[in-house]
Design an enzyme around this catalytic site. Structure first.
Site, PDB file in Angstrom:
ATOM      1  N   ASP A  72      18.659   4.219 -17.679  1.00  0.00           N
ATOM      2  CA  ASP A  72      17.671   4.341 -15.960  1.00  0.00           C
ATOM      3  C   ASP A  72      16.402   4.455 -16.397  1.00  0.00           C
ATOM      4  O   ASP A  72      16.481   5.234 -16.775  1.00  0.00           O
ATOM      5  CB  ASP A  72      18.729   5.368 -15.600  1.00  0.00           C
ATOM      6  CG  ASP A  72      20.160   4.285 -15.405  1.00  0.00           C
ATOM      7  OD1 ASP A  72      19.425   3.424 -14.066  1.00  0.00           O
ATOM      8  OD2 ASP A  72      20.892   5.009 -15.757  1.00  0.00           O
ATOM      9  N   HIS A 107      16.625   1.438  -9.529  1.00  0.00           N
ATOM     10  CA  HIS A 107      18.231   0.976  -8.803  1.00  0.00           C
ATOM     11  C   HIS A 107      18.053   2.739  -8.607  1.00  0.00           C
ATOM     12  O   HIS A 107      19.719   2.745  -7.755  1.00  0.00           O
ATOM     13  CB  HIS A 107      19.047   0.202  -8.916  1.00  0.00           C
ATOM     14  CG  HIS A 107      19.321   0.777 -10.806  1.00  0.00           C
ATOM     15  ND1 HIS A 107      18.849  -0.120 -11.714  1.00  0.00           N
ATOM     16  CD2 HIS A 107      20.416   1.420 -11.153  1.00  0.00           C
ATOM     17  CE1 HIS A 107      19.256   0.125 -12.398  1.00  0.00           C
ATOM     18  NE2 HIS A 107      20.663   1.349 -12.692  1.00  0.00           N
ATOM     19  N   ASP A 161      23.919  -2.662 -12.867  1.00  0.00           N
ATOM     20  CA  ASP A 161      23.983  -1.862 -12.339  1.00  0.00           C
ATOM     21  C   ASP A 161      23.509  -1.209 -10.727  1.00  0.00           C
ATOM     22  O   ASP A 161      24.246  -0.808 -10.022  1.00  0.00           O
ATOM     23  CB  ASP A 161      23.704  -0.414 -12.848  1.00  0.00           C
ATOM     24  CG  ASP A 161      23.767   0.964 -12.722  1.00  0.00           C
ATOM     25  OD1 ASP A 161      25.210   0.829 -12.348  1.00  0.00           O
ATOM     26  OD2 ASP A 161      23.044   2.384 -12.699  1.00  0.00           O
ATOM     27  N   HIS A 188      22.324   0.954 -21.197  1.00  0.00           N
ATOM     28  CA  HIS A 188      21.753   0.735 -19.829  1.00  0.00           C
ATOM     29  C   HIS A 188      20.913   2.234 -19.882  1.00  0.00           C
ATOM     30  O   HIS A 188      20.849   2.888 -19.592  1.00  0.00           O
ATOM     31  CB  HIS A 188      22.528   0.491 -18.819  1.00  0.00           C
ATOM     32  CG  HIS A 188      21.652   1.178 -17.338  1.00  0.00           C
ATOM     33  ND1 HIS A 188      21.379   0.032 -16.791  1.00  0.00           N
ATOM     34  CD2 HIS A 188      22.608   1.355 -16.057  1.00  0.00           C
ATOM     35  CE1 HIS A 188      21.143   0.110 -15.714  1.00  0.00           C
ATOM     36  NE2 HIS A 188      21.687   1.061 -15.528  1.00  0.00           N
TER      37      HIS A 188
HETATM   38 ZN   LIG Z   1      21.650   2.567 -13.689  1.00  0.00          ZN
END
Ligand SMILES: [Zn+2]
Length: 1048
Positions: A89, A456, A211, A87
């Protein structure tokens, strides 16, 4: 006569790609130009800049990326789909590029380039391994740095289904604070890169929102309209999850948009373990769980224990799911920087557990992907339950409601919204002026900055301060590039060469071009498809002016002194002390210009100047009558002592509403976060501290009384002029507001200014604007979903589970992107408040409606960001200025007002300033369209797309039954939108614009049909003929790729 020519498949530079049958149908007026274009496409695929992928689920030699190549599992066994994933970001504790490179490892050991490098290597080492990749914004950074050989290798892995792209947006966008237009953009750009590069095997089959902190119906609806077969979610409310596990409804059909019926249904799977590995099975070097130590000759042998622990966890998980297939996510944030470590241990786990089948075990592990798991569920003979509400708000514990981030960093949220609206203008002008590739590169800078900003941890306000600054800088860069595009486009459209300037500080009433001048030309661009009267307010010096519009016609204006709180905004650096306000009549999708002249002092025209009546709140100093301001449609009455609003009368319906608007704040809870009871208010979490007993209102014992109302010096000013009337409320030293009525306007503007929020008392504050009315709203209120669909909210209630409510305020907060309203069904009245940026909103008491406008806190909520949300600007707490627009009218007429106004505000006109004294053609206007679009149709985007094509996205902005006329289907001739070009072919695309709609065949699912009411059959609107006329029904968004010829 219609000529249909279907292009033959052509190969890209990467010969292993296939399946790119070009389905564009060339219809009338097929010319040599088109023919040349086609030939060039054959020779150099880059001329076409990527080829449309036909989306057909047929694959060619060597391609094993379709569902049919998924691992099938074994019947009568528990089939465990091991999903290796990471994941990533796009900014959080580090900026997006720091994450890409792996810089600042003292903050976080995270380098995306290493992940992709090492995953490729690990996949090549063993054909059985699979990996998914999600964030195209990162992938694209990496891809551009790879050589031909690596491109070739990655193509092979993708075509063989070993590396699978999932979701594929530029970032994994937030779902609370994102405008729907931004969600579509985020996917359009990410999927385009994948489609253009990898063709059919690069097209993601499913959404992966693992997420984001809550999930919206509009996002789900958009996912369905992209042709996705399913959506995987990580975070849902802990009580919801408990119930879903018990009832085996973690997987279900989400009916995401009732207006669109089954087209917007999407199979939705809640992951068992957010997106983490099962406890103690994180094999990443970032983790401290034990590896599989399987050599009995060595110390610490743990194979038997590891195998039995894993099998026990899986058997427990199986209790909560309804098929013999299970998904196990094996990855976490920035995992797989040394992919071999993960894969080596997973290889062993799979091997040893499957060996147990020889001894009667029924557990079967294999590398898989979420889409393969989804396909296995689809093939199972199960009838799935449905869900029709959304997943807001998200609580991860009884005091951990993720509702603070709906408002966190209000200035960034506004900047993001302004930028995304300007992107539409930029693309529109670029397309209409048919600018060249260099200009499109400039457009892409803003497009990609916005894709990152939807992430996010970006628009949510949950990134660190330095990362947030980076988001703002990237957006600024994009805006500046788009300024150049807009300038070039306008010059081309108007056949001039003016050096237009822009003002980006109008939010603090500062613009150097309107301060010192004798003559200035203003050009105002209207990006929406209907004529409108735009309200223009520009900061100026105290003087007398003359404004002339087309044909030299005098435009009436008003000059008003700025409020003293605006004059003292920290960092404001301008000689402007006044604001000039006027109305500009703008043609649809086009511009008009006007000329402002500063006159010699002797020509002062008092009739155009507003008069300011200062009031001090001393009862003895004023007479004891309340005072009013009014225009033709609305009358507002204010308390003469405090200057606060008391009532509103809609003069058209002759309805009066008792309404009081106040500001207040919630005290942020503090705590060390080591257990739920000690959870602090932070960037993510809102947890008003009501325990201090400060129930300083007479509103009884309800949750709403926790708000500490702000009262103070009670000073106000009344400003009356020919065009604007307003009441300026100086509530205390850090909160003020102007309540404004413009002539001819059917809504009230509340321009609030909050900050610097003081922290000297040691208390973090969440500042709220609250409207208290006499409406009988019976426990309900309505908020929008990403600014689009309306969702009914009921206080202290959830439609799908029994709510045990431990946070009476935070648990009733919902995201508001555009609007929140209260309905009095008995009286048939509705009160709507529109916002200028996403905010948290609620109704904690009947008749009451509130929006959180700003937050400043002293402690962190321990959800990872590790900084208190304490924004400063110019060395002080950040001052934020924003607007609420209030509409009060009969319910039956309300949607018409609010839907149109939402678009007027979102698609704000862009103002260009020409300071050069140029005697030629000072007043002019231009419109791209021959007739206005219908009132219920919004041109969501118009842009140059692939090759010489244009992409047009239209939306019907009403829901069914909202308005007797405007909810009806509407028809548009696409040719009208591009009047000066000739459309030679039209192809309807998925909402993201990357694959032809007629090639999409989503999986079918059996569901318990609980849809209430049944969606009425409104006919088949799918475009099947070659005409340029299209019809949209309520809530539809339709996307078309057009082949056009330009006149020159
Ligand atoms: Zn995230």
């Amino acid at each position: 006569m219609m000529v249909v020519l279907v292009l033959q498949p052509f190969r890209s530079a990467f010969t292993r790609i296939a399946g790119n049958n070009n389905n564009i149908k060339y219809t009338s007026n097929f010319t040599m130009h088109s023919l040349l274009q086609v030939l060039l496409c054959f020779i150099f695929w880059s001329v076409c800049h990527g080829k449309p992928y036909d989306g057909k689920k047929e694959f060619h030699d060597g391609e094993k990326c379709g569902y049919e190549f998924c691992p099938k599992g074994k019947p009568n066994m528990l089939n465990v789909h091991i999903v290796s994933h990471t994941h990533n970001d796009l900014g959080w504790l580090k900026t997006v590029d720091q994450y890409y490179y792996g810089a600042k490892s003292s903050v976080q050991i995270a380098g995306v380039q290493y992940i992709l490098d090492s995953v490729v290597e690990a996949l090549l080492a063993d054909r059985r391994r699979r990996f998914i990749y999600v964030e195209t914004g990162f992938f694209w950074r990496w891809w551009l740095q790879q050589d031909d050989q690596m491109h070739h290798t990655v193509h092979r892995l993708v075509n063989e289904g070993r590396l699978e792209f999932i979701s594929g947006g530029w970032s994994m966008n937030d779902e609370a604070a994102c405008h729907y237009a931004s969600i579509v953009e985020n996917f359009a750009w990410g999927l385009r890169k994948l489609n253009d590069t990898f063709s059919s095997c690069g097209r993601p089959k499913i959404g992966w929102q693992i997420d984001p902190f809550g999930h919206s119906r509009e996002h789900a609806s958009i996912s369905a309209k992209m042709g996705f077969d399913g959506l995987f979610l990580g975070r849902i409310d802990y009580q919801d999850k408990e119930k879903r596990q018990l009832t085996k409804t973690m997987e279900h059909i989400w009916e995401a948009n009732p207006a669109l019926g089954s087209d917007a249904d999407i199979f939705t799977a809640i992951l068992p373990n957010v997106y983490y590995p099962p406890p103690s099975f994180c094999f990443d070097l970032l983790c401290s769980d034990p590896p599989i130590m399987d050599d009995p000759r060595l110390e610490d042998y743990n194979l038997d224990e590891r195998v039995s622990t894993f099998m026990k966890l899986i058997n427990e998980q199986a209790q909560n799911f309804s098929t013999n297939h299970l998904i196990v996510t094996m990855g976490n944030d920035f995992n797989y920087q040394q992919a071999h470590v993960w894969f080596k241990n997973l290889d062993k786990l799979i091997k040893y557990i499957n060996e147990k089948q020889n001894n009667g075990s029924n557990m079967n592990l294999f590398y898989s992907t979420p889409s393969c798991y989804l396909y296995a569920l689809n093939q199972a003979n199960v009838t799935w339950t449905t869900k029709a509400d959304d997943f807001f708000p998200y609580a991860s514990g009884n005091h951990t409601y993720w509702t603070g981030y709906f408002t966190s960093r209000p200035a960034l949220k506004e900047w993001k919204r302004e930028s995304s609206a300007f992107l539409q203008t930029c693309k529109q002008i670029d397309a209409l002026a048919q600018l060249g590739p260099e200009d499109q590169k400039d457009v892409n800078i803003l497009r990609e900055a916005l894709g990152v900003a939807q992430h996010h941890d970006a628009v949510t306000g949950t990134a660190r301060q330095d990362v947030t600054d980076d988001y703002a800088v990237q957006l600024h860069r994009g805006i500046v590039e788009c300024h150049e595009v807009v300038k070039a486009g306008i010059n081309k459209l108007s056949n001039t060469s003016a050096d237009y300037k822009f003002c980006t500080l109008l939010n603090i009433s500062q613009c150097k071009h309107t301060e010192k001048f004798t003559e200035i030309q203003i050009l105002v661009w209207n990006p929406i498809g209907r004529t409108r009267n735009a309200q223009i307010h520009l900061p100026v010096e105290d003087a007398t002016y003359k404004i002339s519009g087309a044909g030299g016609v005098d435009i009436p204006y008003q000059i008003t002194p700025l409020s003293k709180d605006v004059l003292s905004i920290p960092g404001r650096n301008t000689t402007a002390t006044h604001e000039i306000s006027f109305r500009a009549r703008l043609p649809p999708i086009g511009y008009s210009t006007c000329l402002i002249q500063k006159l010699a002092k002797k020509e002062k025209d008092e009739a155009r100047r507003a008069e300011v009546f200062a009031k001090r709140a001393k009862r003895s100093a004023v007479d004891d009558r309340d005072f009013t301001i009014q225009n033709d449609f609305i009358s507002l009455t204010f308390d003469q002592v405090t200057g606060s609003l008391k009532s509103l009368t809609n003069l058209e319906t002759q309805t009066t509403l008792a309404i009081n608007q106040t500001f207040g704040y919630y005290e942020g809870s503090v705590g060390n976060n080591t257990k739920e009871d000690w959870r602090a208010t932070g960037a993510y979490i809102s947890r008003p501290n009501c325990a201090t007993g400060k129930k300083n209102q007479n509103s009884g014992d309800d949750a709403s009384s926790c708000l500490r109302l702000l009262t103070g010096n009670e000073t106000y000013e009344i400003v009356k002029g020919p065009y604007v009337q307003e009441v300026r409320q100086y509530i205390n030293t850090w909160v003020s507001q102007t309540v404004r009525l413009l002539s001819g306007s059917r809504h009230v503007d509340f321009e609030w200014q909050v900050g610097p929020i003081p922290l000297s008392d040691g208390i973090g504050k969440e500042v709220v604007s609250r409207f208290e009315t006499s409406l009988s709203s019976k426990g309900t209120f309505y908020t929008d979903s990403n600014g689009r669909q309306t969702i009914k909210r009921t206080r202290n209630f959830r439609p799908t589970f029994e709510l045990s409510n431990t946070e009476p305020i935070a648990s009733n907060y919902y995201p508001v992107v555009n609007s929140i309203f209260l309905e009095d069904e008995e009286q048939g009245n509705r009160l709507t408040v529109l916002t200028d940026r996403p905010q948290g909103g609620s109704s904690l008491k009947d008749g009451q409606l509130e929006l959180m406008v700003h937050r400043r806190l002293l402690v962190d909520d321990w959800l990872g960001v590790t900084e208190p949300l304490n924004e400063t600007g110019m060395g002080e707490g950040l001052v934020v200025r924003g607007r609420h627009h209030l509409i009060f009218t009969k319910s039956a007429k309300s949607a018409r007002r609010h839907r149109m106004l939402v678009h007027d505000h979102y698609a704000a006109p862009s103002i260009l300033f020409n300071t050069v004294s140029d005697k030629q053609e000072k007043q002019s206007s231009y419109s791209a369209v021959s007739v206005s679009l219908p009132d219920n149709i919004h041109l969501l985007s118009l842009e140059q797309w692939k090759g010489s094509s244009l992409l047009i996205r239209l939306e019907h902005i009403f829901e069914p039954d909202e308005d007797p006329v405007l909810s009806q289907p509407a028809t548009v001739d696409l040719q009208n939108i591009v009047r000066d070009m000739k459309i030679t072919a039209v192809q309807e695309m998925t909402i993201d614009g990357n694959i032809p709609l007629d090639s999409v065949h989503r999986l079918n699912w059996n569901k318990v049909d609980e849809r209430q009411p049944k969606v009425p059959e409104v006919g088949n609107f799918e475009k099947t003929d070659a005409s340029t006329t299209v019809t949209l029904k309520a809530m539809e968004i339709r996307t078309f790729q057009l082949q056009v010829q330009t006149a020159n």
